[in-house]
Design an enzyme around this catalytic site. Structure first.
Site, PDB file in Angstrom:
ATOM      1  N   CYS A 109     -21.853  23.365  19.081  1.00 26.17           N
ATOM      2  CA  CYS A 109     -23.256  22.922  19.010  1.00 26.17           C
ATOM      3  C   CYS A 109     -24.211  23.829  19.783  1.00 26.17           C
ATOM      4  O   CYS A 109     -25.423  23.691  19.665  1.00 26.17           O
ATOM      5  CB  CYS A 109     -23.374  21.480  19.474  1.00 26.17           C
ATOM      6  N   HIS A 112     -30.716  19.900  21.626  1.00 24.08           N
ATOM      7  CA  HIS A 112     -29.694  19.667  20.608  1.00 24.08           C
ATOM      8  C   HIS A 112     -29.679  18.172  20.292  1.00 24.08           C
ATOM      9  O   HIS A 112     -29.814  17.335  21.183  1.00 24.08           O
ATOM     10  CB  HIS A 112     -28.336  20.124  21.139  1.00 24.08           C
ATOM     11  N   ASN A 128     -26.345  14.690  13.848  1.00 20.65           N
ATOM     12  CA  ASN A 128     -26.013  15.946  14.523  1.00 20.65           C
ATOM     13  C   ASN A 128     -25.547  16.966  13.474  1.00 20.65           C
ATOM     14  O   ASN A 128     -24.456  16.821  12.922  1.00 20.65           O
ATOM     15  CB  ASN A 128     -24.903  15.677  15.557  1.00 20.65           C
TER      16      ASN A 128
HETATM   17  N1  COA Z   1     -19.429   1.265  15.590  1.00 20.61           N
HETATM   18  C1  COA Z   1     -19.106   0.214  16.371  1.00 20.61           C
HETATM   19  N2  COA Z   1     -18.423   0.346  17.524  1.00 20.61           N
HETATM   20  C2  COA Z   1     -18.050   1.586  17.890  1.00 20.61           C
HETATM   21  C3  COA Z   1     -18.345   2.715  17.129  1.00 20.61           C
HETATM   22  C4  COA Z   1     -19.061   2.514  15.926  1.00 20.61           C
HETATM   23  N3  COA Z   1     -19.405   3.539  15.113  1.00 20.61           N
HETATM   24  N4  COA Z   1     -17.843   3.809  17.740  1.00 20.61           N
HETATM   25  C5  COA Z   1     -17.240   3.375  18.851  1.00 20.61           C
HETATM   26  N5  COA Z   1     -17.359   2.042  18.947  1.00 20.61           N
HETATM   27  C6  COA Z   1     -16.849   1.149  19.994  1.00 20.61           C
HETATM   28  C7  COA Z   1     -15.682   1.741  20.735  1.00 20.61           C
HETATM   29  O1  COA Z   1     -14.476   1.535  20.043  1.00 20.61           O
HETATM   30  C8  COA Z   1     -15.740   0.988  22.045  1.00 20.61           C
HETATM   31  O2  COA Z   1     -15.159  -0.278  21.844  1.00 20.61           O
HETATM   32  P1  COA Z   1     -14.257  -0.934  23.004  1.00 20.61           P
HETATM   33  O3  COA Z   1     -15.198  -1.109  24.170  1.00 20.61           O
HETATM   34  O4  COA Z   1     -13.823  -2.208  22.377  1.00 20.61           O
HETATM   35  O5  COA Z   1     -13.155   0.036  23.281  1.00 20.61           O
HETATM   36  C9  COA Z   1     -17.239   0.774  22.258  1.00 20.61           C
HETATM   37  O6  COA Z   1     -17.854   0.987  20.978  1.00 20.61           O
HETATM   38  C10 COA Z   1     -17.837   1.746  23.246  1.00 20.61           C
HETATM   39  O7  COA Z   1     -17.340   3.050  22.961  1.00 20.61           O
HETATM   40  P2  COA Z   1     -17.831   4.323  23.740  1.00 20.61           P
HETATM   41  O8  COA Z   1     -17.116   5.520  23.234  1.00 20.61           O
HETATM   42  O9  COA Z   1     -17.825   4.055  25.211  1.00 20.61           O
HETATM   43  O10 COA Z   1     -19.349   4.337  23.243  1.00 20.61           O
HETATM   44  P3  COA Z   1     -20.514   5.218  23.760  1.00 20.61           P
HETATM   45  O11 COA Z   1     -21.618   4.385  24.198  1.00 20.61           O
HETATM   46  O12 COA Z   1     -20.051   6.312  24.686  1.00 20.61           O
HETATM   47  O13 COA Z   1     -20.997   5.916  22.408  1.00 20.61           O
HETATM   48  C11 COA Z   1     -20.791   8.056  21.345  1.00 20.61           C
HETATM   49  C12 COA Z   1     -20.111   6.740  21.697  1.00 20.61           C
HETATM   50  C13 COA Z   1     -19.820   8.960  20.621  1.00 20.61           C
HETATM   51  C14 COA Z   1     -21.986   7.742  20.472  1.00 20.61           C
HETATM   52  C15 COA Z   1     -21.277   8.736  22.653  1.00 20.61           C
HETATM   53  O14 COA Z   1     -20.245   8.743  23.590  1.00 20.61           O
HETATM   54  C16 COA Z   1     -21.757  10.144  22.458  1.00 20.61           C
HETATM   55  O15 COA Z   1     -22.781  10.388  21.845  1.00 20.61           O
HETATM   56  N6  COA Z   1     -21.066  11.123  23.075  1.00 20.61           N
HETATM   57  C17 COA Z   1     -21.501  12.489  23.094  1.00 20.61           C
HETATM   58  C18 COA Z   1     -21.472  13.160  21.785  1.00 20.61           C
HETATM   59  C19 COA Z   1     -21.932  14.570  21.970  1.00 20.61           C
HETATM   60  O16 COA Z   1     -22.853  14.855  22.698  1.00 20.61           O
HETATM   61  N7  COA Z   1     -21.325  15.521  21.390  1.00 20.61           N
HETATM   62  C20 COA Z   1     -21.749  16.844  21.743  1.00 20.61           C
HETATM   63  C21 COA Z   1     -21.092  17.803  21.035  1.00 20.61           C
HETATM   64  S1  COA Z   1     -21.830  17.938  19.517  1.00 20.61           S
END
Ligand code: COA
Length: 334
Positions: free
Chosen positions: A114, A254, A284
């Site tokens: 990215c 980004h 993204n």
């Molecule tokens: N729909 C519903 N629930 C979801 C889900 C979805 N699409 N994706 C994950 N969950 C659930 C998980 O399973 C977890 O459930 P649990 O608590 O029962 O285990 C819960 O939501 C929380 O998951 P978590 O991973 O802690 O969520 P988060 O708030 O961190 O959000 C992302 C997840 C991926 C959106 C976030 O972590 C993110 O944006 N990360 C960075 C991505 C990034 O910057 N990438 C850069 C490189 S390009």
């Protein structure tokens, strides 16, 4: 010292949309979860028969040449940022040149996930600054839908397809690309990678059956590193350029997660009205996010505006770049 200036920007987005409601039918998720946790409402998906990432890049490049009144023969170098090149080799850059009628240029790809477009922008600028090239195109294009597992709710809601391109020429005044700071940490690969398809684990029936040719991400860890990496880089770039928060006209982050964008903006001390955001429409797009932001907001940009671009991606890779914008965006009716 010679400085490189951005002289035009162009984007390309596939027509087909994948909405949160569409995703509700594919995986166990909800529109509300996606919107509140990521800020995304829909993304574009490339479905055109036979098309791949180079075709989106070529569309952006052809539009850019036309818009800036540049003949393809004038281009000396084309750099393509991508993690989804049409093939493992050859590179996308030469394929894009071929598809855009650019015949006098050399080209190569940069894979910094990215951060790819940001790294490519500075690389392109160095070829202008050194005097080796007069006109350079930097294109970011990714067909993320080709490496996303649409049975994995933790990643499939995040990504979309798209491309953007910019033209670099030598600046004739004090505007242009002023300074950049980049960082990297290979330990980050544990949290964001594709398990198979590279030399470590070439494709086999087993790797396909195990769904190892898709993006693997540990989102929570990536989130923390992303906020820290971008905030630190912005800080360094602002210090080097002697900028305070009130001197910044635009932050161009980004587009990975709206919550990350919000915290990066707040650590830079810049109000959200001055932050380019289009994640709700495109998700993204990896190498496409920064040029697509510039394209969407071009008409609001004024000559002399201070822009801070910032990115974070797999590797880990991250960085920030200070640009003094070189033209009034309203001059272009894109
Ligand atoms: N729909 C519903 N629930 C979801 C889900 C979805 N699409 N994706 C994950 N969950 C659930 C998980 O399973 C977890 O459930 P649990 O608590 O029962 O285990 C819960 O939501 C929380 O998951 P978590 O991973 O802690 O969520 P988060 O708030 O961190 O959000 C992302 C997840 C991926 C959106 C976030 O972590 C993110 O944006 N990360 C960075 C991505 C990034 O910057 N990438 C850069 C490189 S390009």
């Amino acid at each position: 010292m010679k400085r490189a200036a951005i002289k035009g920007v162009m984007g390309y987005l596939p027509e087909d949309k994948l909405t949160n409601t569409d995703l509700e039918k594919l995986v166990d998720t909800t529109d509300e979860w996606i919107k509140t946790r990521t800020g995304i409402s829909e993304r574009r998906i490339l479905k055109k028969e036979g098309w791949a990432s180079s075709d989106m890049g070529a569309e952006a490049v052809k539009g850019l040449l036309k818009k800036t009144n540049t003949s393809p023969d004038e281009i000396d170098l084309l750099i393509c940022a991508t993690v989804t090149a049409d093939m493992v080799f050859p590179d996308n850059a030469n394929t894009i040149c071929n598809k855009s009628g650019i015949n006098n240029a050399f080209g190569f790809d940069i894979n910094a996930a990215c951060s790819g477009f940001l790294y490519s922008l500075t690389t392109g600028a160095k070829f202008i600054e050194s005097g080796m090239c007069n006109k350079v195109i930097v294109v970011g294009t990714d067909m993320m839908s080709s490496i996303i597992d649409y049975t994995d709710r933790t990643t499939c809601v995040l990504f979309g397809d798209g491309a953007g391109a910019i033209l670099l020429e030598a600046s004739t005044d004090d505007t242009g690309i002023i300074n950049s700071q980049f960082g990297g940490d290979g330990a980050g690969s544990a949290f964001l990678h594709m398990k198979a398809g590279g030399s470590k684990k070439p494709a086999t029936v087993e790797t396909v059956m195990n769904r190892e040719h898709f993006v693997y991400q540990e989102g929570r860890s990536v989130f923390k590193y992303a906020v820290k990496g971008m905030a630190n880089s912005i800080n360094t770039v602002m210090k080097r350029s002697g900028l305070n928060a009130e001197d910044i006209n635009w932050v161009v982050p980004h587009q990975a997660n709206l919550r990350i964008i919000n915290s990066v903006a707040s650590s830079a001390g810049v109000p959200l009205e001055q932050v380019m955001i289009n994640i709700h429409k495109y998700g993204n797009t990896t190498s496409g996010t920064l040029p697509l932001c510039l394209w969407d907001y071009e008409s609001q940009l004024k000559k002399g505006d201070n822009l801070i671009l910032t990115a974070f991606g797999g590797g880990f890779t991250w960085g920030a770049t200070h640009i003094k914008w070189s033209y009034d965006g309203s001059d272009f009716s894109s």
